[in-house]
Design a protein around this motif. Sequence first.
Motif, PDB file in Angstrom:
ATOM      1  N   PRO A   1       0.816  -1.219   0.000  1.00 33.18           N
ATOM      2  CA  PRO A   1       0.000   0.000   0.000  1.00 33.18           C
ATOM      3  C   PRO A   1       0.846   1.263   0.000  1.00 33.18           C
ATOM      4  O   PRO A   1       0.392   2.301   0.415  1.00 33.18           O
ATOM      5  CB  PRO A   1      -0.791  -0.130   1.304  1.00 33.18           C
ATOM      6  CG  PRO A   1       0.099  -0.946   2.188  1.00 33.18           C
ATOM      7  CD  PRO A   1       0.957  -1.816   1.329  1.00 33.18           C
ATOM      8  N   ILE A   2       2.081   1.172  -0.470  1.00 34.32           N
ATOM      9  CA  ILE A   2       2.975   2.332  -0.404  1.00 34.32           C
ATOM     10  C   ILE A   2       3.277   2.811  -1.827  1.00 34.32           C
ATOM     11  O   ILE A   2       3.986   2.134  -2.572  1.00 34.32           O
ATOM     12  CB  ILE A   2       4.279   1.941   0.319  1.00 34.32           C
ATOM     13  CG1 ILE A   2       3.934   1.433   1.724  1.00 34.32           C
ATOM     14  CG2 ILE A   2       5.242   3.102   0.389  1.00 34.32           C
ATOM     15  CD1 ILE A   2       5.041   0.708   2.407  1.00 34.32           C
ATOM     16  N   PRO A   3       2.712   3.947  -2.207  1.00 29.97           N
ATOM     17  CA  PRO A   3       2.824   4.363  -3.613  1.00 29.97           C
ATOM     18  C   PRO A   3       4.236   4.354  -4.186  1.00 29.97           C
ATOM     19  O   PRO A   3       4.427   3.838  -5.290  1.00 29.97           O
ATOM     20  CB  PRO A   3       2.216   5.763  -3.624  1.00 29.97           C
ATOM     21  CG  PRO A   3       1.306   5.795  -2.450  1.00 29.97           C
ATOM     22  CD  PRO A   3       1.916   4.890  -1.419  1.00 29.97           C
ATOM     23  N   PRO A   4       5.255   4.885  -3.502  1.00 27.84           N
ATOM     24  CA  PRO A   4       6.576   4.875  -4.147  1.00 27.84           C
ATOM     25  C   PRO A   4       7.072   3.459  -4.401  1.00 27.84           C
ATOM     26  O   PRO A   4       7.743   3.201  -5.394  1.00 27.84           O
ATOM     27  CB  PRO A   4       7.471   5.598  -3.139  1.00 27.84           C
ATOM     28  CG  PRO A   4       6.555   6.420  -2.328  1.00 27.84           C
ATOM     29  CD  PRO A   4       5.288   5.639  -2.245  1.00 27.84           C
ATOM     30  N   VAL A   5       6.714   2.539  -3.515  1.00 27.90           N
ATOM     31  CA  VAL A   5       7.140   1.158  -3.714  1.00 27.90           C
ATOM     32  C   VAL A   5       6.356   0.544  -4.872  1.00 27.90           C
ATOM     33  O   VAL A   5       6.892  -0.230  -5.670  1.00 27.90           O
ATOM     34  CB  VAL A   5       6.966   0.347  -2.411  1.00 27.90           C
ATOM     35  CG1 VAL A   5       7.294  -1.111  -2.636  1.00 27.90           C
ATOM     36  CG2 VAL A   5       7.858   0.916  -1.326  1.00 27.90           C
ATOM     37  N   GLN A   6       5.101   0.923  -5.003  1.00 29.42           N
ATOM     38  CA  GLN A   6       4.315   0.430  -6.140  1.00 29.42           C
ATOM     39  C   GLN A   6       4.937   0.885  -7.454  1.00 29.42           C
ATOM     40  O   GLN A   6       5.114   0.103  -8.386  1.00 29.42           O
ATOM     41  CB  GLN A   6       2.879   0.966  -6.060  1.00 29.42           C
ATOM     42  CG  GLN A   6       2.089   0.394  -4.895  1.00 29.42           C
ATOM     43  CD  GLN A   6       0.727   1.063  -4.751  1.00 29.42           C
ATOM     44  OE1 GLN A   6       0.485   2.132  -5.324  1.00 29.42           O
ATOM     45  NE2 GLN A   6      -0.163   0.444  -3.994  1.00 29.42           N
ATOM     46  N   VAL A   7       5.256   2.175  -7.493  1.00 29.15           N
ATOM     47  CA  VAL A   7       5.869   2.714  -8.711  1.00 29.15           C
ATOM     48  C   VAL A   7       7.183   1.999  -8.987  1.00 29.15           C
ATOM     49  O   VAL A   7       7.466   1.582 -10.113  1.00 29.15           O
ATOM     50  CB  VAL A   7       6.106   4.232  -8.557  1.00 29.15           C
ATOM     51  CG1 VAL A   7       6.950   4.774  -9.684  1.00 29.15           C
ATOM     52  CG2 VAL A   7       4.781   4.955  -8.491  1.00 29.15           C
ATOM     53  N   PHE A   8       7.943   1.836  -7.936  1.00 29.07           N
ATOM     54  CA  PHE A   8       9.224   1.158  -8.068  1.00 29.07           C
ATOM     55  C   PHE A   8       9.024  -0.240  -8.647  1.00 29.07           C
ATOM     56  O   PHE A   8       9.645  -0.628  -9.642  1.00 29.07           O
ATOM     57  CB  PHE A   8       9.885   1.075  -6.683  1.00 29.07           C
ATOM     58  CG  PHE A   8      11.112   0.219  -6.629  1.00 29.07           C
ATOM     59  CD1 PHE A   8      12.327   0.727  -7.040  1.00 29.07           C
ATOM     60  CD2 PHE A   8      11.051  -1.094  -6.196  1.00 29.07           C
ATOM     61  CE1 PHE A   8      13.457  -0.059  -6.999  1.00 29.07           C
ATOM     62  CE2 PHE A   8      12.170  -1.890  -6.154  1.00 29.07           C
ATOM     63  CZ  PHE A   8      13.373  -1.369  -6.566  1.00 29.07           C
ATOM     64  N   GLY A   9       8.105  -0.997  -8.060  1.00 27.27           N
ATOM     65  CA  GLY A   9       7.884  -2.366  -8.506  1.00 27.27           C
ATOM     66  C   GLY A   9       7.409  -2.413  -9.944  1.00 27.27           C
ATOM     67  O   GLY A   9       7.933  -3.169 -10.769  1.00 27.27           O
ATOM     68  N   ALA A  10       6.441  -1.561 -10.251  1.00 32.48           N
ATOM     69  CA  ALA A  10       5.871  -1.586 -11.590  1.00 32.48           C
ATOM     70  C   ALA A  10       6.935  -1.261 -12.619  1.00 32.48           C
ATOM     71  O   ALA A  10       7.022  -1.915 -13.675  1.00 32.48           O
ATOM     72  CB  ALA A  10       4.721  -0.582 -11.673  1.00 32.48           C
ATOM     73  N   PHE A  11       7.772  -0.284 -12.337  1.00 30.44           N
ATOM     74  CA  PHE A  11       8.722   0.130 -13.358  1.00 30.44           C
ATOM     75  C   PHE A  11       9.953  -0.773 -13.423  1.00 30.44           C
ATOM     76  O   PHE A  11      10.522  -0.926 -14.490  1.00 30.44           O
ATOM     77  CB  PHE A  11       9.090   1.608 -13.196  1.00 30.44           C
ATOM     78  CG  PHE A  11       8.037   2.490 -13.792  1.00 30.44           C
ATOM     79  CD1 PHE A  11       8.039   2.773 -15.147  1.00 30.44           C
ATOM     80  CD2 PHE A  11       7.002   2.969 -13.032  1.00 30.44           C
ATOM     81  CE1 PHE A  11       7.056   3.549 -15.709  1.00 30.44           C
ATOM     82  CE2 PHE A  11       5.999   3.735 -13.584  1.00 30.44           C
ATOM     83  CZ  PHE A  11       6.030   4.024 -14.934  1.00 30.44           C
ATOM     84  N   VAL A  12      10.334  -1.366 -12.309  1.00 30.43           N
ATOM     85  CA  VAL A  12      11.402  -2.350 -12.440  1.00 30.43           C
ATOM     86  C   VAL A  12      10.874  -3.522 -13.279  1.00 30.43           C
ATOM     87  O   VAL A  12      11.565  -4.033 -14.161  1.00 30.43           O
ATOM     88  CB  VAL A  12      11.930  -2.827 -11.075  1.00 30.43           C
ATOM     89  CG1 VAL A  12      12.953  -3.933 -11.266  1.00 30.43           C
ATOM     90  CG2 VAL A  12      12.579  -1.681 -10.334  1.00 30.43           C
ATOM     91  N   ALA A  13       9.631  -3.905 -13.035  1.00 30.23           N
ATOM     92  CA  ALA A  13       9.034  -4.988 -13.819  1.00 30.23           C
ATOM     93  C   ALA A  13       9.044  -4.619 -15.305  1.00 30.23           C
ATOM     94  O   ALA A  13       9.441  -5.418 -16.161  1.00 30.23           O
ATOM     95  CB  ALA A  13       7.613  -5.254 -13.341  1.00 30.23           C
ATOM     96  N   LEU A  14       8.627  -3.398 -15.580  1.00 23.98           N
ATOM     97  CA  LEU A  14       8.658  -2.937 -16.964  1.00 23.98           C
ATOM     98  C   LEU A  14      10.080  -2.992 -17.515  1.00 23.98           C
ATOM     99  O   LEU A  14      10.320  -3.452 -18.634  1.00 23.98           O
ATOM    100  CB  LEU A  14       8.130  -1.498 -17.039  1.00 23.98           C
ATOM    101  CG  LEU A  14       8.224  -0.837 -18.403  1.00 23.98           C
ATOM    102  CD1 LEU A  14       7.154  -1.388 -19.316  1.00 23.98           C
ATOM    103  CD2 LEU A  14       8.088   0.672 -18.303  1.00 23.98           C
ATOM    104  N   GLY A  15      11.025  -2.524 -16.711  1.00 28.60           N
ATOM    105  CA  GLY A  15      12.423  -2.511 -17.127  1.00 28.60           C
ATOM    106  C   GLY A  15      12.927  -3.913 -17.434  1.00 28.60           C
ATOM    107  O   GLY A  15      13.673  -4.121 -18.385  1.00 28.60           O
ATOM    108  N   VAL A  16      12.509  -4.881 -16.628  1.00 29.50           N
ATOM    109  CA  VAL A  16      12.948  -6.254 -16.863  1.00 29.50           C
ATOM    110  C   VAL A  16      12.419  -6.740 -18.213  1.00 29.50           C
ATOM    111  O   VAL A  16      13.135  -7.384 -18.990  1.00 29.50           O
ATOM    112  CB  VAL A  16      12.462  -7.169 -15.715  1.00 29.50           C
ATOM    113  CG1 VAL A  16      12.760  -8.621 -16.024  1.00 29.50           C
ATOM    114  CG2 VAL A  16      13.128  -6.769 -14.421  1.00 29.50           C
TER     115      VAL A  16
END
Lengths: 996, 421
Positions: free
Chosen positions: A349-364
């Motif tokens: 439930p932590i927005p910066p961590v969500q963004v982090f996760g989503a974009f690392v996933a995208l990056g992968v």
Amino acid sequence: MKRLLIELSIGHPRWVIVLAVLLTAAFGSQFPRIHIDTDPENMLPPHEPVRVRHDEIKETFGLSDFLVLGIEREQGAFTPEILRRVEHLTQEILGMDGVVAADVIAPGEVDDITSFLVEPDATAEAAAEPAHPRRGLRVAPLMEELPTTPDAARALVGRIHDNPILRGKLASDDGQVIALFIPLEAKSYAKSVGDRILKLIEADHGDERYHLAGLPVAEDSFGVEMFLQMGIAAPIAFLAIFLLMLFFFRRPNLVAAPMIVAMMTVLWTMGALIGGGFTVHIMSSMIPVFLIPIAVLDSIHLLSEVHARYRAAESMAEALREAMDELFTPMLYTSLTTVVGFASLVLTPIPPVQVFGAFVALGVAVAWLLTMTFIPAFAMLLSPASLEKFGHAHEGLGAPHSHLHALRRFSLRRRGLVTALLAVLLGVSAYGISRIHVNDNPVFWFKPSHPLRIADRTMNEHLAGTYLAYLHLKGPEEGAFLDPAWMHYVADLQSFLESEENVGGVTSIADVVRKVQYELLDHAPSAQVVPDRRDAIAQYLFLYEASGGDPEDLFKLITPTQDEVCLWVQMPEGENRKVQHVVHAAEAWMAENPPPTGLEADWGGLAYINVIWQQKMVAGMGKALAGSFLTVLLMMVILFRSLRLGLISMVPLTITIGMTYGAIGLVGRPYDMPIAVLSSLALGLSIDFSIHFIQRFRELLAERGGDFEAAMTDLFQTPAEALARNVLVIALGFVPMFFSKLVPYVTVGVFFVAIMLISGLATFVILPALLSYLPTRSVASRGGRIVRAGVVVLLGVSLGLAAPSGSRAQTEGTPAADAPSAGMPAPAADEIAQRAHLNFYYAGDDGIAHVRMTITNKKGRSREREFVLLRKDLAEGGEQRYFAYFQAPADIKRTAFMAWKDPAKDDARWIYVPALDLVKPIAASEKKSSFVGSDFSYEDVSGRHWSEDTHRLVREEVLGDRPCYVIESVPKSEDYFVRKVSWIDRERFLPLREEY
Amino acid sequence: MNRAGGCVALLGALLAMGAPTSVRAELELGGFVEGALGVRTAYVPRATLYEPWIPLDQEFTLRETRLQLRGDAYGEGAAAHFRVDVLQDDVADGDGTEVDLREGYAKVDLGTHVELRAGRQPTTWGTGDLLFINDLFPKDYVSFFVGREDQYLKLPSDAIRLGIFSSIGSADLVYTPVFEPDRVSDPDRLTQPSSVVRVVRPEHDLENGEFALRLHRLVRSYEVAAYGYRGFWKSPRIVAEIGDDEHPAQIAGHTRLVAVGASVRGPFLGGLGWAEGGYYDSESTVRVDLGSFTGSRVFRFVPPTEVRLLFGHEHSLPNEWTLGGQAYRELRELVEDRVVFTLRLTKLMRYQTIRLSLFAFYGQEHAEEDGYVRLTGSYAVSDAVDAVLGVNFFAGDDHNDTLFGAFDPNDNIYARLRFSF
């Protein structure tokens, strides 16, 4: 999909690269829009109740976040000279942008409450109460004028101590520290205000020491520092990885490719993040650090495979095809699992961590795509010469090799021991994990030697504490807190809190009431309690205002309508566990001592907000980890089509996560945000090794006809070597991060190394042992894959055979079975070619032709060109001039084209552009370039001079009903065709047919 | 259109009507409809609002629908050409629809060797690829930078053109009665840091007309040409500083210019080579009315004498690639040189229906660098339909001091779709 990608990058390397570069540029162009956010408050969504309440509390009581400036002198800070400097500094600070001047707490700014004796006048009332001398109240700045004598200066210490509102805030009881509390309009001012204060201090200071502390300054400084460190950490890791790869592969040009892929991946991802309007937060700033190893890993895998196959394969294209065919599925899965690992962070439930996760996933995902396209394209473009030594075994690799085999032998011979060890390790890890304590304090993001940490320590040793939480109490109606019962409750709650371990001091409205009474009753010890009468409480507060006290100061503790109060809880330590402890204690006390009905309590303050988001982080991360663990397990079962293999493949990652987190618990290292997100990385990277290991093993097992030992030995040759290389490259590549100034970066660096080493070792030691327990049959590949590959190869071969026949489809002429017509001796081949050329291209003196050309493309779509072609011959067989005037279509109407042909030189060509009324020459060196977009070249239209080729009369035959000479022409110098065969009419000397 | 320009156009129309050619006149009509959309990709810093820049809240650099109607009438010894654009422009301020006469001129042959054209017409000459030395005809850089078709880089001028053709050589003399400047700024579309508070144009009278002359002939396959020009600098130059350090304010103006030059172009090293040079001599006084406080003031500003040199080469490569490069230098009196290099790469594909082009520009002046990259891809879907996609990218050392650096926040990407008929 697979075929398409492979052939795309091998067949059109230039396009792939150009496209990749263009996309990179497009994403890169987003960078100027970057919006940076370093506020940990944003760890929670803005609508999160605790943030809303925090903001409400700040709004209701006019509170601000504080920066604390401490002035320390062991021999006593209260001297006229230091106070003079402090006063000067205070005045400067009051004028700074971003400082809420009215609320600055400094000796010259705060009010002190004192009393004075009212001279008894000769009135009746005085006579009526002779025992009680009447006292008046006086509220005035603590330091109205600068003390001139040391004694006067020291006297201030006593006054501060006696004032419960100021005690522990403005000065330490021992008088060694003076503190200024500087409220900020917004936290973002912390760094600039801090810097300006430090500059002022530098200009004028004595033997006293200055310390700057407070959460805002830590958070804001960290934001600034973070980007500096990012700028250092990522490139250093990058460089280290590059050098290591160079050491392993020895081919700078090939090694450059993974680095470019890593760079592009980072640019795409960060570009998408920035372009998508997301802020770059503390977490997202670490995205590059996470993506670089992942992208490099993918690339090394592919390169290692190509490296191993290049010698044996016929060409680079072949080596690439084989390698990509081999690795496509495992790499797809490894990338997907990593994507799942990081995407699971979206569940927190932590927005910066969500963004982090989503974009690392995208990056992968991007890294995978680029690895599958850019790397092969790049390799295709390398000249064979530069690859000369590529594919040779390197001496340097012999060593890990033999060590690897030792691991294999150990794992297989002592499989019982390995299994037992595994169980023990898992047990220890579980114990360690149970001891993990979540704890984070932004100040601890800096190393202990950092000035901010020193300031933090000093200030909190001497003062009541620089970490503030607000306990907000709300009554049901206006004036509720004037009720003695309520005010007593506030006072009791306050004294309970003050007795708590991590509470340095509490300030509440009860302090003001008590202090006023205390002064009025001439410091009678009995006056230190809250009065029992409502009118007395109201009167005291009124008196405070009426005697010169700033009502705004009161309103920080109680609302003007007296239905809400705020307790300031000062804590010397800001780790959330300690804060949480205080919160829990207060709640427990309130449960035991029920408040008057209708009282509501809630908390605010930066220290408290940190507690909340960290709680959420732990719970969220746990959920995310569990979710992704299950998803990955499911994927493994699907990939291997076996539950047992799926479970086994999860063992290395389980042990990796277990050991790293277990170690954290055992060592007592607090579990903070960077550590939390690293579990996703551990999951994503460790499973990669398992997938490659198991998938490759099954194939080898099939190749070896089920011989487990042999397959395992094979596996520990090239494939394991590649895995070991990955482990080393990434592990060593992140060693430089150990030296970062910021603790989270150090943490990430240590973790990277640990994750890589543990999961690598776990793969090599544990997997062979576990696999050996399974019956060979259940390990073996189900065969689908090999059959499929076979089909693909067959398909490729048949296509390859079909291709040449397709391109030479035009072979219909009557074979030369008939003898050439007898009699007339055939002229020399050169002569035939010459006469045909003259007849065809120099017919008459000049020529005019209306040409209608239909250009049909492969899809059957056609376009029309209509033009008038004029020809003028300057000399027969020599210079010619051509002029074409276009009449249709509309877009090129009125365009004219002119060519001057001179057999001795290159053509000169011009074009007339009607829209600009402009004549422009065209570079004309390329003969083969298309004539107005048709399949004809300029040379086809104007003729290739016979002298450019060597001609040979092959035979004579009849084409249709015309007897022909068949002439073979071979260019004298290298040209765009190798050989041309022409059928030239024997009578008219006109070419009837040409084949290339 | 100004009055003198109107006169020229009218003259052209009269010439066309009075042409003694009704005998075998031929009329061709055509035109196109084009939709164009361009979006700014660069971030326009908020700070611009507090600086004397032109603030820009417009996300679009291009959003327009254009109908062009074309009429060409040919007769015996005479011809008339018209091109009218009806433009629905959603970016520009104002009511949006405008009618723009792009071309409207008549051509009359006076004997076999002389030709006279009068009216609104585009004129362009010289050898450079997007670098102009002796081509001192008006340019519309705004259109160019937002991605309109290349033909819109050239602004038409209301002029009379006399052409003389002979075997010893040809001559063109163009007289533009009223000075027509380059279009270099459009605050609606392009943001540029500028502290220029006023641009002074030459008075609109016949004294301030422009003369341009070209003498040219082909020597074997080499085009050799000599040029002359008398008029004004086409783009405004800073002529005076009237502000102080804190509030810079500058007056810009078009100062007088006399230029002579020469060029040669032809086959060279297996490709096409060209070289061009020009000598710019200028002197000027600019009268500026600063308003009621300071009154009218005369600034005397003499731009430095310049020599401009250009070398270029273009080579066609296999598979329909073309590679070209240019080196350009401005040698200036007392002021540092300006050096420019350009690169052009073109690739045709699919029967030349797809055209991809890269144009890169790198400049250096006062040790500051700037650059500009233009990427275009066009696809002829059919004979009637063309689609174009392009990117303009500006880069520069310093926002204020370099040519393209000033355009930095205007990076854009655009697309156009055109139906011709």
